[in-house]
Each structure stands twice: as C-alpha cells, then as structure tokens.
Design a protein around this motif. Structure first.
Motif, PDB file in Angstrom:
ATOM      1  N   ARG A  14       0.834  -1.212   0.000  1.00 26.06           N
ATOM      2  CA  ARG A  14       0.000   0.000   0.000  1.00 26.06           C
ATOM      3  C   ARG A  14       0.867   1.260   0.000  1.00 26.06           C
ATOM      4  O   ARG A  14       0.549   2.241  -0.661  1.00 26.06           O
ATOM      5  CB  ARG A  14      -0.941   0.002   1.204  1.00 26.06           C
ATOM      6  CG  ARG A  14      -2.079  -0.960   1.030  1.00 26.06           C
ATOM      7  CD  ARG A  14      -3.125  -0.839   2.099  1.00 26.06           C
ATOM      8  NE  ARG A  14      -4.325  -1.524   1.609  1.00 26.06           N
ATOM      9  CZ  ARG A  14      -5.556  -1.223   1.946  1.00 26.06           C
ATOM     10  NH1 ARG A  14      -5.797  -0.266   2.801  1.00 26.06           N
ATOM     11  NH2 ARG A  14      -6.579  -1.884   1.430  1.00 26.06           N
ATOM     12  N   SER A 172      -4.369   2.131   7.549  1.00 19.34           N
ATOM     13  CA  SER A 172      -5.517   1.641   6.763  1.00 19.34           C
ATOM     14  C   SER A 172      -5.657   0.125   6.881  1.00 19.34           C
ATOM     15  O   SER A 172      -6.773  -0.401   6.934  1.00 19.34           O
ATOM     16  CB  SER A 172      -5.397   2.067   5.298  1.00 19.34           C
ATOM     17  OG  SER A 172      -4.357   1.358   4.637  1.00 19.34           O
ATOM     18  N   TYR A 176      -8.761  -1.772   8.509  1.00 19.76           N
ATOM     19  CA  TYR A 176      -9.461  -2.844   7.772  1.00 19.76           C
ATOM     20  C   TYR A 176      -9.658  -4.046   8.683  1.00 19.76           C
ATOM     21  O   TYR A 176     -10.697  -4.699   8.672  1.00 19.76           O
ATOM     22  CB  TYR A 176      -8.631  -3.242   6.552  1.00 19.76           C
ATOM     23  CG  TYR A 176      -9.273  -4.288   5.653  1.00 19.76           C
ATOM     24  CD1 TYR A 176      -9.802  -3.934   4.407  1.00 19.76           C
ATOM     25  CD2 TYR A 176      -9.324  -5.636   6.020  1.00 19.76           C
ATOM     26  CE1 TYR A 176     -10.379  -4.893   3.576  1.00 19.76           C
ATOM     27  CE2 TYR A 176      -9.901  -6.589   5.200  1.00 19.76           C
ATOM     28  CZ  TYR A 176     -10.421  -6.213   3.976  1.00 19.76           C
ATOM     29  OH  TYR A 176     -10.987  -7.168   3.148  1.00 19.76           O
ATOM     30  N   LYS A 196      -7.526   9.797   3.024  1.00 19.10           N
ATOM     31  CA  LYS A 196      -8.478   8.850   2.430  1.00 19.10           C
ATOM     32  C   LYS A 196      -9.197   9.423   1.205  1.00 19.10           C
ATOM     33  O   LYS A 196      -9.649   8.690   0.337  1.00 19.10           O
ATOM     34  CB  LYS A 196      -9.564   8.515   3.463  1.00 19.10           C
ATOM     35  CG  LYS A 196      -9.326   7.255   4.249  1.00 19.10           C
ATOM     36  CD  LYS A 196     -10.264   7.251   5.429  1.00 19.10           C
ATOM     37  CE  LYS A 196     -11.357   6.271   5.368  1.00 19.10           C
ATOM     38  NZ  LYS A 196     -12.144   6.161   6.593  1.00 19.10           N
ATOM     39  N   ARG A 202      -8.208   6.173  -3.011  1.00 21.98           N
ATOM     40  CA  ARG A 202      -9.547   5.611  -3.234  1.00 21.98           C
ATOM     41  C   ARG A 202      -9.537   4.165  -3.736  1.00 21.98           C
ATOM     42  O   ARG A 202     -10.291   3.335  -3.239  1.00 21.98           O
ATOM     43  CB  ARG A 202     -10.370   6.496  -4.200  1.00 21.98           C
ATOM     44  CG  ARG A 202     -10.613   7.925  -3.738  1.00 21.98           C
ATOM     45  CD  ARG A 202     -11.334   8.029  -2.411  1.00 21.98           C
ATOM     46  NE  ARG A 202     -12.628   7.348  -2.396  1.00 21.98           N
ATOM     47  CZ  ARG A 202     -13.263   6.967  -1.292  1.00 21.98           C
ATOM     48  NH1 ARG A 202     -12.743   7.189  -0.098  1.00 21.98           N
ATOM     49  NH2 ARG A 202     -14.426   6.351  -1.356  1.00 21.98           N
ATOM     50  N   LEU A 205      -9.073   1.558  -0.946  1.00 19.67           N
ATOM     51  CA  LEU A 205     -10.190   1.386  -0.012  1.00 19.67           C
ATOM     52  C   LEU A 205     -11.306   0.518  -0.598  1.00 19.67           C
ATOM     53  O   LEU A 205     -12.122  -0.027   0.140  1.00 19.67           O
ATOM     54  CB  LEU A 205     -10.757   2.752   0.388  1.00 19.67           C
ATOM     55  CG  LEU A 205      -9.834   3.621   1.244  1.00 19.67           C
ATOM     56  CD1 LEU A 205     -10.442   5.005   1.428  1.00 19.67           C
ATOM     57  CD2 LEU A 205      -9.568   2.981   2.603  1.00 19.67           C
ATOM     58  N   ALA A 206     -11.319   0.406  -1.934  1.00 17.07           N
ATOM     59  CA  ALA A 206     -12.384  -0.372  -2.581  1.00 17.07           C
ATOM     60  C   ALA A 206     -12.051  -1.869  -2.606  1.00 17.07           C
ATOM     61  O   ALA A 206     -12.922  -2.696  -2.884  1.00 17.07           O
ATOM     62  CB  ALA A 206     -12.589   0.135  -4.005  1.00 17.07           C
ATOM     63  N   ARG A 208     -10.994  -5.716  -1.422  1.00 11.28           N
ATOM     64  CA  ARG A 208     -11.336  -6.617  -0.319  1.00 11.28           C
ATOM     65  C   ARG A 208     -10.547  -7.913  -0.414  1.00 11.28           C
ATOM     66  O   ARG A 208     -10.241  -8.386  -1.500  1.00 11.28           O
ATOM     67  CB  ARG A 208     -12.832  -6.990  -0.376  1.00 11.28           C
ATOM     68  CG  ARG A 208     -13.778  -5.797  -0.223  1.00 11.28           C
ATOM     69  CD  ARG A 208     -13.770  -5.271   1.205  1.00 11.28           C
ATOM     70  NE  ARG A 208     -14.630  -4.105   1.384  1.00 11.28           N
ATOM     71  CZ  ARG A 208     -14.240  -2.839   1.230  1.00 11.28           C
ATOM     72  NH1 ARG A 208     -12.991  -2.557   0.859  1.00 11.28           N
ATOM     73  NH2 ARG A 208     -15.076  -1.845   1.428  1.00 11.28           N
ATOM     74  N   TYR A 218     -14.941   1.619   7.343  1.00 10.07           N
ATOM     75  CA  TYR A 218     -13.592   1.577   6.777  1.00 10.07           C
ATOM     76  C   TYR A 218     -13.403   2.454   5.521  1.00 10.07           C
ATOM     77  O   TYR A 218     -12.436   3.194   5.428  1.00 10.07           O
ATOM     78  CB  TYR A 218     -13.229   0.115   6.487  1.00 10.07           C
ATOM     79  CG  TYR A 218     -12.050  -0.069   5.584  1.00 10.07           C
ATOM     80  CD1 TYR A 218     -10.753   0.158   6.049  1.00 10.07           C
ATOM     81  CD2 TYR A 218     -12.217  -0.457   4.249  1.00 10.07           C
ATOM     82  CE1 TYR A 218      -9.668   0.003   5.213  1.00 10.07           C
ATOM     83  CE2 TYR A 218     -11.138  -0.621   3.419  1.00 10.07           C
ATOM     84  CZ  TYR A 218      -9.868  -0.390   3.900  1.00 10.07           C
ATOM     85  OH  TYR A 218      -8.796  -0.535   3.063  1.00 10.07           O
ATOM     86  N   ASP A 219     -14.331   2.355   4.558  1.00  9.21           N
ATOM     87  CA  ASP A 219     -14.104   3.111   3.312  1.00  9.21           C
ATOM     88  C   ASP A 219     -14.930   4.394   3.249  1.00  9.21           C
ATOM     89  O   ASP A 219     -15.024   5.026   2.198  1.00  9.21           O
ATOM     90  CB  ASP A 219     -14.341   2.241   2.070  1.00  9.21           C
ATOM     91  CG  ASP A 219     -15.727   1.643   2.063  1.00  9.21           C
ATOM     92  OD1 ASP A 219     -16.490   1.875   3.021  1.00  9.21           O
ATOM     93  OD2 ASP A 219     -16.050   0.933   1.089  1.00  9.21           O
ATOM     94  N   ASN A 220     -15.487   4.803   4.405  1.00  8.84           N
ATOM     95  CA  ASN A 220     -16.243   6.055   4.458  1.00  8.84           C
ATOM     96  C   ASN A 220     -15.260   7.228   4.566  1.00  8.84           C
ATOM     97  O   ASN A 220     -14.585   7.365   5.583  1.00  8.84           O
ATOM     98  CB  ASN A 220     -17.177   5.993   5.677  1.00  8.84           C
ATOM     99  CG  ASN A 220     -17.990   7.263   5.835  1.00  8.84           C
ATOM    100  OD1 ASN A 220     -17.754   8.251   5.127  1.00  8.84           O
ATOM    101  ND2 ASN A 220     -18.908   7.253   6.782  1.00  8.84           N
ATOM    102  N   PRO A 221     -15.184   8.086   3.541  1.00  8.70           N
ATOM    103  CA  PRO A 221     -14.184   9.151   3.574  1.00  8.70           C
ATOM    104  C   PRO A 221     -14.439  10.169   4.680  1.00  8.70           C
ATOM    105  O   PRO A 221     -13.540  10.909   5.081  1.00  8.70           O
ATOM    106  CB  PRO A 221     -14.284   9.811   2.187  1.00  8.70           C
ATOM    107  CG  PRO A 221     -15.574   9.369   1.620  1.00  8.70           C
ATOM    108  CD  PRO A 221     -15.979   8.089   2.308  1.00  8.70           C
TER     109      PRO A 221
END
Ligand SMILES: N[C@@H](CCC(=O)N[C@@H](CS)C(=O)NCC(=O)O)C(=O)O
Length: 223
Positions: A14, A172, A176, A196, A202, A205-206, A208, A218-221
């Motif tokens: 990452r 991050s 997660y 984020k 972006r 964060l998408a 999995r 988790y992926d809510n900015p």
C-alpha cells in the motif's frame, strides 16, 4: 509496463501504491500471497515478501518497499515525497522507518497474522490476547501521531511526505482488520480523512480480501 506483486492489505505494498498514485506511475497488479511461498515468487525475491515490482521489458526487478519508493523518487520528478532540507528529509525517513518497523511490529504485523494469515493459511481462530495487545499498541501509536499533528501540519513537517503515506498505509490495514479505535484520536482521524479522500487512496479502499472483510466505517471518507 510495471507489474506490482502484492495482496490488497499488505501495508508495504500500500505504501508503494500510494507513492505510485501520487507520482502518476502506471502499473498492473499481480496478486501474490507470500504465506504460500510460491516457488516462482521466491526465485524472484529470496525473502519471499511482497511488494516486488517488475518491468519485464527492461529486465528491472525492485524488491522492498523502501528500495522501490526511493527508486521512483530518483526517477520521477512529480510529487517528491522525501522533501525539504537534509534535516527535514532525515525526519521523514525516521518516521517512515517508525511505521515500517515499530508500528508493523506492534500493530499491523500481529493483526495480519491473527486475523488474516491464521484464517486463510492455517484455518484457525485468532488469539484474543494477541489481538487485544495489538489494539492497545495502536492506541499508543495514535497518541503519538496526535502529538505530532498537534505540532505540525503533516507527520513529517509542513508538507505531505512519505511519512504520511507510509503511516496511512499501515493505519488503513489496521483499520481494515478492526484494530483501530478512533475514539479520542481526533487529530489523527482528521489527518487520515484528508488522506483517504485523495485519488491515490480511493482504489485501495475499494479492495477486499476473501474471507476477511473490513468494518462498515472503513471506506467512508467522512469517518
Ligand atoms: N521490509 C519489507 C517488508 C515486507 C513484508 O514484511 N511483507 C509481508 C507482507 S505485508 C510479507 O511478505 N510477509 C511474508 C514473510 O515475511 O514471509 C518491505 O518494506 O517491503
């Protein structure tokens, strides 16, 4: 075309992806699960670790996240991430190493081992004590980032740097894996929300992992 051997919640991969995103370097993702110790991958990297970057056309193989990001620092002018004075660059390198060594030892490494590798590779349940210790470790580390952000705009100084991208990569992954309690860490949460929402962040964060999903925030900015 560069290829990056990685898996979605490898913090070191990452870190590399955030730097490549900031610099606008194109690459293709190749999924690698280092815990399987695939022969062809170990032949390429004797440490058997992700990330590895390969440009087959030019016969270039880059191994180790720090070596990879420094390669792109030296070859791509855009978005310098080890910036400022010599003393400032030393501070960025100190904090980058802090997250790659100490944060990984205390938080990201144990969480990955307990929640992901034990589940996927060994089909056993995590050790609750080790998880509690990792979460306690995260609180101590976030107290330190709160302190830094009380005194500086970004972790390493006045501008965004590799220290921020490395810290955000590790945080991050810990987030997660459900290892971060954001309560009482408003400075770090504000800084992390800013990172984020960057285009380089972006896509990460998408993504999995199979079997192990993130908490709903988790992926809510805005969280
Ligand atoms: N110093 C290396 C550390 C890489 C690392 O530990 N990667 C982990 C995955 S996130 C790994 O491959 N672990 C498997 C192993 O150590 O055998 C770097 O910065 O790239």
């Amino acid at each position: 075309m560069w290829q990056l051997y990685q898996f979605p919640i490898c913090p070191f991969s990452r870190k590399v992806r955030l730097v490549l995103g900031e610099k606008g370097v194109g690459y293709e993702l190749v999924r690698e699960s280092p815990w399987t110790r695939r022969d062809e991958f170990v032949d390429m990297n004797p440490a058997g670790q992700t990330p590895v970057m390969v440009d087959a056309g030019r016969g270039v193989v880059l191994i180790d996240s720090q070596a990879i990001v420094e390669y792109f620092e030296e070859t791509v002018d855009k978005a310098v991430t080890i910036n400022g004075t010599a003393a400032g660059r030393a501070e960025i390198r100190r904090l980058t190493s802090w997250f790659d060594m100490q944060f990984y030892r205390d938080v990201t490494g144990p969480l990955l081992h307990e929640r992901l590798i034990k589940r996927i590779a060994h089909r056993v349940t995590p050790d609750a004590r080790a998880l509690r210790e990792a979460m306690k470790g995260a609180v101590g580390h976030l107290d330190y980032t709160d302190y830094l952000l009380d005194h500086r705009q970004w972790l390493g100084g006045a501008t965004m740097s590799l220290a921020d991208l490395t810290a955000a990569a590790h945080i991050s992954v810990a987030d997660y894996l459900g290892g971060i309690d954001w309560k009482g860490h408003e400075q770090t949460a504000r800084w992390y929300r800013g990172l984020k929402s960057r285009p380089s962040f972006r896509p990460l964060l998408a993504e999995r992992m199979e079997l192990v999903g993130p908490p709903s925030h988790y992926d809510n900015p805005d969280f």
